[in-house]
Scaffold this active site. Structure first.
Site, PDB file in Angstrom:
ATOM      1  N   GLU A 144       0.845  -1.201   0.000  1.00 29.70           N
ATOM      2  CA  GLU A 144       0.000   0.000   0.000  1.00 29.70           C
ATOM      3  C   GLU A 144       0.875   1.244   0.000  1.00 29.70           C
ATOM      4  O   GLU A 144       2.009   1.194   0.480  1.00 29.70           O
ATOM      5  CB  GLU A 144      -0.861   0.032   1.273  1.00 29.70           C
ATOM      6  CG  GLU A 144      -1.750  -1.174   1.434  1.00 29.70           C
ATOM      7  CD  GLU A 144      -2.488  -1.175   2.780  1.00 29.70           C
ATOM      8  OE1 GLU A 144      -2.222  -0.294   3.629  1.00 29.70           O
ATOM      9  OE2 GLU A 144      -3.315  -2.073   2.970  1.00 29.70           O
ATOM     10  N   LYS A 146       2.316   4.542   1.599  1.00 22.94           N
ATOM     11  CA  LYS A 146       2.425   5.030   2.967  1.00 22.94           C
ATOM     12  C   LYS A 146       2.051   6.513   2.922  1.00 22.94           C
ATOM     13  O   LYS A 146       2.834   7.348   2.472  1.00 22.94           O
ATOM     14  CB  LYS A 146       3.844   4.832   3.499  1.00 22.94           C
ATOM     15  CG  LYS A 146       3.978   5.219   4.962  1.00 22.94           C
ATOM     16  CD  LYS A 146       5.368   4.866   5.483  1.00 22.94           C
ATOM     17  CE  LYS A 146       5.539   5.205   6.941  1.00 22.94           C
ATOM     18  NZ  LYS A 146       5.185   6.559   7.326  1.00 22.94           N
ATOM     19  N   ASP A 148       1.410  10.245   3.929  1.00 25.96           N
ATOM     20  CA  ASP A 148       2.171  11.111   4.822  1.00 25.96           C
ATOM     21  C   ASP A 148       1.217  12.121   5.456  1.00 25.96           C
ATOM     22  O   ASP A 148       0.978  13.200   4.934  1.00 25.96           O
ATOM     23  CB  ASP A 148       3.269  11.828   4.035  1.00 25.96           C
ATOM     24  CG  ASP A 148       4.385  12.279   4.945  1.00 25.96           C
ATOM     25  OD1 ASP A 148       4.327  11.990   6.158  1.00 25.96           O
ATOM     26  OD2 ASP A 148       5.315  12.929   4.446  1.00 25.96           O
ATOM     27  N   TYR A 263      -6.877   2.259   6.447  1.00 29.01           N
ATOM     28  CA  TYR A 263      -6.049   1.137   6.013  1.00 29.01           C
ATOM     29  C   TYR A 263      -5.911   0.027   7.056  1.00 29.01           C
ATOM     30  O   TYR A 263      -5.128  -0.888   6.883  1.00 29.01           O
ATOM     31  CB  TYR A 263      -4.664   1.618   5.583  1.00 29.01           C
ATOM     32  CG  TYR A 263      -4.017   2.582   6.560  1.00 29.01           C
ATOM     33  CD1 TYR A 263      -3.763   2.220   7.868  1.00 29.01           C
ATOM     34  CD2 TYR A 263      -3.677   3.873   6.157  1.00 29.01           C
ATOM     35  CE1 TYR A 263      -3.177   3.093   8.768  1.00 29.01           C
ATOM     36  CE2 TYR A 263      -3.098   4.771   7.045  1.00 29.01           C
ATOM     37  CZ  TYR A 263      -2.853   4.369   8.356  1.00 29.01           C
ATOM     38  OH  TYR A 263      -2.287   5.238   9.246  1.00 29.01           O
ATOM     39  N   LYS A 353      10.701   3.141   3.401  1.00 24.03           N
ATOM     40  CA  LYS A 353      10.746   4.598   3.185  1.00 24.03           C
ATOM     41  C   LYS A 353      11.502   4.907   1.898  1.00 24.03           C
ATOM     42  O   LYS A 353      12.634   4.459   1.723  1.00 24.03           O
ATOM     43  CB  LYS A 353      11.439   5.283   4.364  1.00 24.03           C
ATOM     44  CG  LYS A 353      10.737   5.073   5.697  1.00 24.03           C
ATOM     45  CD  LYS A 353       9.640   6.096   5.921  1.00 24.03           C
ATOM     46  CE  LYS A 353      10.209   7.383   6.359  1.00 24.03           C
ATOM     47  NZ  LYS A 353       9.661   8.150   7.361  1.00 24.03           N
ATOM     48  N   CYS A 447      17.116  45.649  10.694  1.00 26.21           N
ATOM     49  CA  CYS A 447      16.070  45.274   9.736  1.00 26.21           C
ATOM     50  C   CYS A 447      16.514  45.694   8.335  1.00 26.21           C
ATOM     51  O   CYS A 447      16.905  46.846   8.132  1.00 26.21           O
ATOM     52  CB  CYS A 447      14.763  45.967  10.116  1.00 26.21           C
ATOM     53  SG  CYS A 447      13.513  45.823   8.833  1.00 26.21           S
ATOM     54  N   CYS A 450      13.994  48.847   7.377  1.00 30.37           N
ATOM     55  CA  CYS A 450      13.952  50.157   8.063  1.00 30.37           C
ATOM     56  C   CYS A 450      15.184  50.423   8.910  1.00 30.37           C
ATOM     57  O   CYS A 450      15.287  51.463   9.553  1.00 30.37           O
ATOM     58  CB  CYS A 450      12.688  50.260   8.911  1.00 30.37           C
ATOM     59  SG  CYS A 450      12.769  49.187  10.368  1.00 30.37           S
ATOM     60  N   CYS A 465      11.939  42.537  13.644  1.00 29.88           N
ATOM     61  CA  CYS A 465      12.089  43.978  13.558  1.00 29.88           C
ATOM     62  C   CYS A 465      10.992  44.550  14.460  1.00 29.88           C
ATOM     63  O   CYS A 465       9.809  44.293  14.244  1.00 29.88           O
ATOM     64  CB  CYS A 465      11.888  44.436  12.113  1.00 29.88           C
ATOM     65  SG  CYS A 465      11.540  46.198  12.004  1.00 29.88           S
ATOM     66  N   CYS A 470       7.761  50.111  10.388  1.00 29.06           N
ATOM     67  CA  CYS A 470       8.626  49.562   9.327  1.00 29.06           C
ATOM     68  C   CYS A 470       7.804  49.375   8.050  1.00 29.06           C
ATOM     69  O   CYS A 470       6.739  48.758   8.063  1.00 29.06           O
ATOM     70  CB  CYS A 470       9.191  48.225   9.779  1.00 29.06           C
ATOM     71  SG  CYS A 470       9.980  47.278   8.474  1.00 29.06           S
TER      72      CYS A 470
HETATM   73  S1  IVH Z   1      -0.630   0.333   8.890  1.00 29.14           S
HETATM   74  C1  IVH Z   1      -0.057  -1.359  13.212  1.00 29.14           C
HETATM   75  N1  IVH Z   1      -0.775   1.393   6.488  1.00 29.14           N
HETATM   76  O1  IVH Z   1       2.674   5.175   8.937  1.00 29.14           O
HETATM   77  C2  IVH Z   1       0.380  -0.317  12.258  1.00 29.14           C
HETATM   78  N2  IVH Z   1       0.152   2.726   8.245  1.00 29.14           N
HETATM   79  O2  IVH Z   1       5.275   4.901  10.229  1.00 29.14           O
HETATM   80  C3  IVH Z   1      -0.756   0.188  11.479  1.00 29.14           C
HETATM   81  N3  IVH Z   1       0.751   4.991   7.546  1.00 29.14           N
HETATM   82  O3  IVH Z   1       1.531   4.815  12.216  1.00 29.14           O
HETATM   83  C4  IVH Z   1      -0.317   1.093  10.431  1.00 29.14           C
HETATM   84  N4  IVH Z   1       0.108   4.805   5.452  1.00 29.14           N
HETATM   85  O4  IVH Z   1       0.342   6.559  10.629  1.00 29.14           O
HETATM   86  C5  IVH Z   1      -0.404   1.585   7.778  1.00 29.14           C
HETATM   87  N5  IVH Z   1      -1.034   2.204   4.325  1.00 29.14           N
HETATM   88  C6  IVH Z   1      -0.665   2.391   5.601  1.00 29.14           C
HETATM   89  C7  IVH Z   1      -0.126   3.622   6.057  1.00 29.14           C
HETATM   90  C8  IVH Z   1       0.281   3.731   7.386  1.00 29.14           C
HETATM   91  C9  IVH Z   1       0.621   5.611   6.370  1.00 29.14           C
HETATM   92  C10 IVH Z   1       1.350   5.617   8.757  1.00 29.14           C
HETATM   93  C11 IVH Z   1       0.638   5.317  10.037  1.00 29.14           C
HETATM   94  C12 IVH Z   1       1.663   4.595  10.868  1.00 29.14           C
HETATM   95  C13 IVH Z   1       2.928   5.129  10.306  1.00 29.14           C
HETATM   96  C14 IVH Z   1       4.111   4.274  10.619  1.00 29.14           C
END
Ligand code: IVH
Length: 534
Positions: A144, A146, A148, A263, A353, A447, A450, A465, A470
């Site tokens: 999946e 991740k 942010d 998720y 990551k 500054c 001014c 400042c 100003c």
């Molecule tokens: S599963 C038991 N799936 O990444 C852990 N987390 O660095 C359940 N996150 O705490 C998390 N996308 O905030 C899961 N597809 C995804 C995610 C995801 C982002 C975040 C989540 C987690 C953090 C860990």
């Protein structure tokens, strides 16, 4: 420069200097126990400091990659010197976003974090470990994105939405229900359907786990508005999403269109209804009418998982939402129970990551801008360089401390990183290319607009400042007042404001309402506008 109080800043200065070392890649060699102990104390302090900025203040001072590097170094030392691990290490902790202004709520089931992988071999190691533990070579994984953003737990009882809570410390979090209710695609009620469309009773209680985030388009829209108002743009959608969700007034949250994706799950009662797999979960989430995950991949071997992760990285620039990696999860729920979890993360999943885009370029100049409240913000003027699909020629340096931390000097070759964020960050200096004659940057004592003596306010990194008259501040204040965030005065743009201030036609905001027709005629944009309008 008058320095009113430097205590907190000076207290952390050594931490910053140290993080600069880590960031610029000074890898530690094998350490003796005493040196290791000292280094671990320093690293723990740094991680705790950056955790505070990231989780509680939603205002990180270093990039995710630099933070991860600190944690990894500490983690390696802890493995080498287990006797030196004092109490709970920050490498085990998952941060804490509780900020003391919301009602606290205890999760029925803990919210864990994820173990991280940074290389192909670590990812393959994850698969090999699970294979060994489960004695199987037919494991199926779901890959999946991740997201942010900020982790949340959304609870439905008998199909009705009752609560949305942040992760907090994993045990209890901030109850942000009123703010989460501004999210358009968060239904108040589940539709009692199975994935095939047939009737299906909803669980008595379900804690759904997911991420609140800002889609790129919304992030860009907010920043355009913000810049038009003469304010520094937000650096990253994650921080803006977290800061927005923690606003005290839901009326301020609503105009920023936060989004949600689900998720995973915590409590699921009665447990007989638990899905058999992650795929079945995604299908059920969508059948309930919730914002589920649209795109995920299936991997049936380490090779397929690696290919899917790389494919996500390739697709990343085109995605509508911010992503900082891929999450690889064992699909079968029954196998997850077999492998279990460590104190802070399940063993059945890992977060890979993505490496951020990085480039080296020359720092041509550091300009200092004055904001509407007088804060001086240094900006790096860079030799244009292509990064993450865009040409970068400027980057914020945040404040004087940030410049001191990195010892960024005009003429230096610097590493610029763009981990998906719109505003690139300067990571560090290529010291090998530094000119012998270079000198540390002197933050102005006066500054730039001014010439008033600048001041540093207690407990803030900001230099200001203090002169309320100003003209740079006045321009910014008028810009803000005339923008969409203020009273929205059409046609009152930067050029006209500049002219009004330069000609001393306005000395403060109320002067705007004393302006007469004759004052305006001949000023930039005014004549042409009126002629075409008449
Ligand atoms: S599963 C038991 N799936 O990444 C852990 N987390 O660095 C359940 N996150 O705490 C998390 N996308 O905030 C899961 N597809 C995804 C995610 C995801 C982002 C975040 C989540 C987690 C953090 C860990």
């Amino acid at each position: 420069m008058k320095i009113f109080t430097v205590s907190r800043v000076a207290g952390f200065m050594w931490l910053w200097l140290l993080s600069a070392l880590v960031v610029t890649g000074a890898a530690p060699g094998p350490l003796q126990p005493e040196a290791a102990r000292e280094r671990m104390v320093l690293l723990r302090g740094q991680v705790a400091y950056h955790d505070e900025l990231y989780y509680k203040k939603s205002a990180p001072a270093i990039t995710d990659a630099a933070y991860d590097a600190l944690k990894r170094e500490l983690s390696v030392l802890e493995q080498q010197f287990p006797a030196l691990v004092a109490g709970i290490s920050p490498t085990d902790s998952l941060g804490d976003d509780r900020n003391g202004t919301f009602q606290l709520y205890r999760h029925r089931e803990r919210m864990q974090s994820l173990a991280k992988s940074y290389t192909e071999s670590e990812l393959r190691g994850f698969n090999a470990r699970l294979g060994r533990q489960l004695q199987r070579n037919d494991l199926v994984y779901i890959i999946e994105p991740k997201f942010d953003g900020l982790a949340v737990s959304v609870t439905y009882e008998r199909g009705k939405l009752v609560r949305a809570v942040t992760r907090g410390n994993g045990i209890e979090g901030d109850d942000v229900t009123v703010n989460a209710l501004t999210i358009a695609d968060l239904p108040r009620e589940l539709s009692a359907k199975a994935p095939d469309g047939s009737a299906n009773p909803v669980p008595d209680v379900i804690e759904l786990r997911g991420e609140i985030y800002l889609p790129w388009a919304e992030f860009k829209r907010i920043n355009v508005e913000h810049e038009a108002a003469g304010e520094a743009p937000f650096a990253h959608p994650r921080n803006l999403a977290a800061g927005t969700l923690k606003l005290s007034d839901p009326r301020e949250v609503a105009p920023r269109k936060l989004a949600l994706v689900l998720y995973g799950w915590g409590a699921w009662l009665p447990s007989a209804g638990l899905p058999v797999s992650q795929r079945a979960f995604h299908a059920q989430v969508r059948a309930w009418g919730l914002p589920g995950l649209a795109g995920y991949s299936v991997g049936r071997s380490a090779d397929e998982v690696w290919a899917a992760v790389q494919e996500f990285d390739r697709l990343r620039p085109g995605l509508a939402f911010p992503v900082d990696g891929a999450v690889v999860k064992l699909d079968a729920v029954v196998l997850r129970a077999e492998v279990g979890a460590t104190e802070h993360a399940p063993r059945w999943a890992t977060a890979y990551k993505f490496a951020p885009d990085r480039a080296e370029t020359q720092l041509l100049a550091i300009t200092v801008q004055v904001g509407r409240s007088g804060v001086l913000t240094p900006v790096a003027e860079l030799s244009p360089v292509s990064l993450g699909g865009a040409v970068i020629s400027r980057a914020t340096l945040h404040n004087a401390d940030e410049i001191a931390r990195g010892d960024f000097r005009v003429g230096d070759f610097v590493y610029v990183e763009k981990a998906g964020e719109i505003i690139p960050a300067i990571l560090g200096v290529n010291v090998a290319r530094r000119a012998a004659a270079s000198r540390p940057f002197q933050f102005p004592n006066a500054c730039p607009s001014c010439q008033a003596d600048v001041v540093r306010v207690a407990d803030e990194s900001a230099v200001r400042c203090p002169n309320l008259e100003c003209s740079a501040q006045l321009r910014r204040r008028v810009q803000h007042f005339a923008s969409e965030a203020g009273v929205e005065i059409e046609g009152l743009g930067p050029a006209l404001i500049d002219a009004l201030v330069t000609k001393a036609l306005i000395r403060d905001l109320p002067d705007l309402y004393r302006l007469r027709r004759d004052d305006l005629i001949g000023l930039p944009g005014v004549v042409r506008r009126w002629r075409t309008g008449s």
